[in-house]
Scaffold this active site. Structure first.
Site, PDB file in Angstrom:
ATOM      1  N   HIS B  85     -14.743 -19.458 -50.978  1.00 34.36           N
ATOM      2  CA  HIS B  85     -13.985 -19.673 -49.740  1.00 34.36           C
ATOM      3  C   HIS B  85     -14.202 -18.490 -48.804  1.00 34.36           C
ATOM      4  O   HIS B  85     -14.142 -17.344 -49.229  1.00 34.36           O
ATOM      5  CB  HIS B  85     -12.501 -19.818 -50.085  1.00 34.36           C
ATOM      6  CG  HIS B  85     -11.695 -20.437 -48.987  1.00 34.36           C
ATOM      7  ND1 HIS B  85     -11.408 -19.794 -47.807  1.00 34.36           N
ATOM      8  CD2 HIS B  85     -11.108 -21.646 -48.883  1.00 34.36           C
ATOM      9  CE1 HIS B  85     -10.688 -20.580 -47.034  1.00 34.36           C
ATOM     10  NE2 HIS B  85     -10.484 -21.707 -47.655  1.00 34.36           N
ATOM     11  N   GLY B 166      -2.230  -2.529 -35.662  1.00 35.25           N
ATOM     12  CA  GLY B 166      -2.943  -1.689 -36.625  1.00 35.25           C
ATOM     13  C   GLY B 166      -4.199  -1.068 -36.036  1.00 35.25           C
ATOM     14  O   GLY B 166      -4.521  -1.277 -34.861  1.00 35.25           O
ATOM     15  N   ILE B 170     -11.292  -1.383 -40.367  1.00 30.45           N
ATOM     16  CA  ILE B 170     -10.774  -2.175 -41.485  1.00 30.45           C
ATOM     17  C   ILE B 170     -10.071  -1.273 -42.496  1.00 30.45           C
ATOM     18  O   ILE B 170     -10.356  -0.074 -42.594  1.00 30.45           O
ATOM     19  CB  ILE B 170     -11.884  -2.981 -42.202  1.00 30.45           C
ATOM     20  CG1 ILE B 170     -12.894  -2.043 -42.920  1.00 30.45           C
ATOM     21  CG2 ILE B 170     -12.588  -3.918 -41.251  1.00 30.45           C
ATOM     22  CD1 ILE B 170     -13.715  -2.788 -43.965  1.00 30.45           C
TER      23      ILE B 170
END
Lengths: 301, 301
Positions: B85, B166, B170
């Site tokens: 997925h 944020g 990453i």
């Protein structure tokens, strides 16, 4: 209510529709109690009657109903009671209705437990009716109630009308009570695009049980004069066996004979979720659908 | 749950489908907590992904989701993650869905509160998507996720892909997360009495939004080889605006062109009660019906 695995509904009818203070006292045992929830209560002054809707878990519900009946016996005196609705006791009738994870037999057991308790505690004669009836001729509430409060003193002394619980004489001020289990009742009406009453009357006779129609359907034709149309007005007495969509489609089929169309329908009051979901499942031809797939059903499990 | 006036559903997707102990840790904040109920969680080993379904009141639900996300960040390391997925983070996507007495805007507010909290607490970059999206090009989750975890380190440094909350880099082990409000999604399939895939494919194109059909309908044709039939397989993305019965009837109408019949339909997984009651109300032509008339709705009010 979240912790209730089993839910039963009770709709006791009390013979007091005018003195709101008395009605408040009677419903008090249904308030603020774990495992019991008062959904609604309405009084009718002309009928001189109050109808209470309460749900709860078996056990807590039984206890609350027994208490409320005791209060009703204390505050209502049938010897001076007048009202348009037929009645035979301070607590006229107490139906128990399975709602969730309760079988019809369990509802019957609850009705008998409550009947047993109130007969012993209050010396009140009780007739079991509908699914709880001890004989076929006691299934129908109207047959039990015939003669009403005023005629009950004599009626109850006949061997065939000996009560199922309690003494074979009426409670002097509270009369007698019918208690029993029944399926949820759905008040369902289908409207036709004609002003001709005879057509609604004939269709009602074709679809209702009494005159050859569906087993759990009672119905009459009525006129809606303000709208200039007629209606087949029904009580569906067991939607799990006689589905709403079935009587709707049957009325549509019968209406064709008269060149008349169904223009809509209406549900009066409350309806169990399952009755409508079954209808949706029929029209969408749903394969392998389960109530467990309904989000709300899972949330409140 | 009985005291909850408002109910929101959250279906967080975590990038762990193989280690059941880790999954148990992640769902722990949803257990035994007032105002929150864990309905379901399923892991898929091939996808290496777990999908959790939880409902709750605004506030308690926010807190529980923030906690669960913190645990997921602790136990999942995307640097070694493999699965079929598409995914871009340890917590891939967190949709909030209005269920009861919650407006779409309130669900958006909840999603932003959670996004704000997790960005601050865990230094996690968050993209708002669907109804919470800050720009039209961020409504579609697939557009945000393009490039997946491996491509996200570069993508997030582009001005147009600056996260809504944020840092603009990453999280080293947890990647990035999409959080947003969306309407309940109903997986709805309609079966046709033909084995001809082209017919299902064409009808899917006629009824789905992408190619000219209904606004809140996504769909493809598929073959059910074991049954020798084909199916229009759909996701209904807002049943309050694109009703189930409408797409069902539309498929029936389109099927006529090919001399094909609809033989049934199916709902996969959960469906809100209202979607089916709306369907029943349509077919019965119910006049003036309200959800308040549904017994269960009243019981759990």
């Amino acid at each position: 209510m979240s912790s209730m695995k089993q839910i039963v509904q009770c709709v006791p009818n009390f013979s007091e529709g005018r003195d709101l203070k008395k009605i408040e006292k009677i419903v008090e045992p249904f308030r603020g109690r774990e495992g019991v929830k008062l959904l609604d209560y309405q009084n009718d002054e002309d009928h001189n009657r109050a109808v209470v809707t309460v749900v709860g878990a078996p056990g807590p519900l039984n206890t609350a109903v027994v208490e409320a009946m005791g209060i009703a016996i204390d505050v209502i005196d049938m010897r001076g009671h007048q009202g348009q609705h037929p009645r035979m006791g301070a607590i006229d009738v107490v139906p128990f209705i399975p709602v969730k994870n309760v079988t019809p037999q369990e509802a019957v057991d609850i009705s008998k437990d409550v009947a047993n308790q109130v007969a012993a505690k209050y010396n009140l004669p009780v007739f079991l009716y509908e699914k709880s009836a001890s004989k076929p001729e006691r299934q129908n509430l109207a047959a039990i109630r015939k003669g009403q409060f005023e005629g009950m003193a004599d009626k109850i002394r006949q061997a065939e009308w000996k009560p199922d619980f309690g003494p074979a004489e009426i409670h002097p001020s509270a009369g007698v009570t019918a208690i029993g289990a029944r399926m949820p009742l759905v008040a369902y009406n289908v409207n036709l695009d004609t002003a001709d009453f005879d057509i609604a009357d004939r269709i009602a006779k074709q679809v209702r049980h009494l005159s050859g129609g569906l087993r759990y359907c009672k119905g009459i034709g009525i006129e809606l004069k303000d709208r200039g149309i007629v209606q087949v007005s029904m009580n569906m007495t067991d939607y799990t066996k006689t589905a709403l969509y079935r009587v709707f489609e049957l009325i549509r089929i019968e209406a064709r004979r008269y060149g008349v169309n169904v223009i809509g329908s209406e549900i009066i009051g409350l309806v169990p979720m399952e009755a409508l979901i079954d209808t949706a499942a029929y029209y969408l031809g749903l394969e392998e659908f389960s109530l467990e797939q309904v989000l709300e059903y899972r949330i409140y499990e």
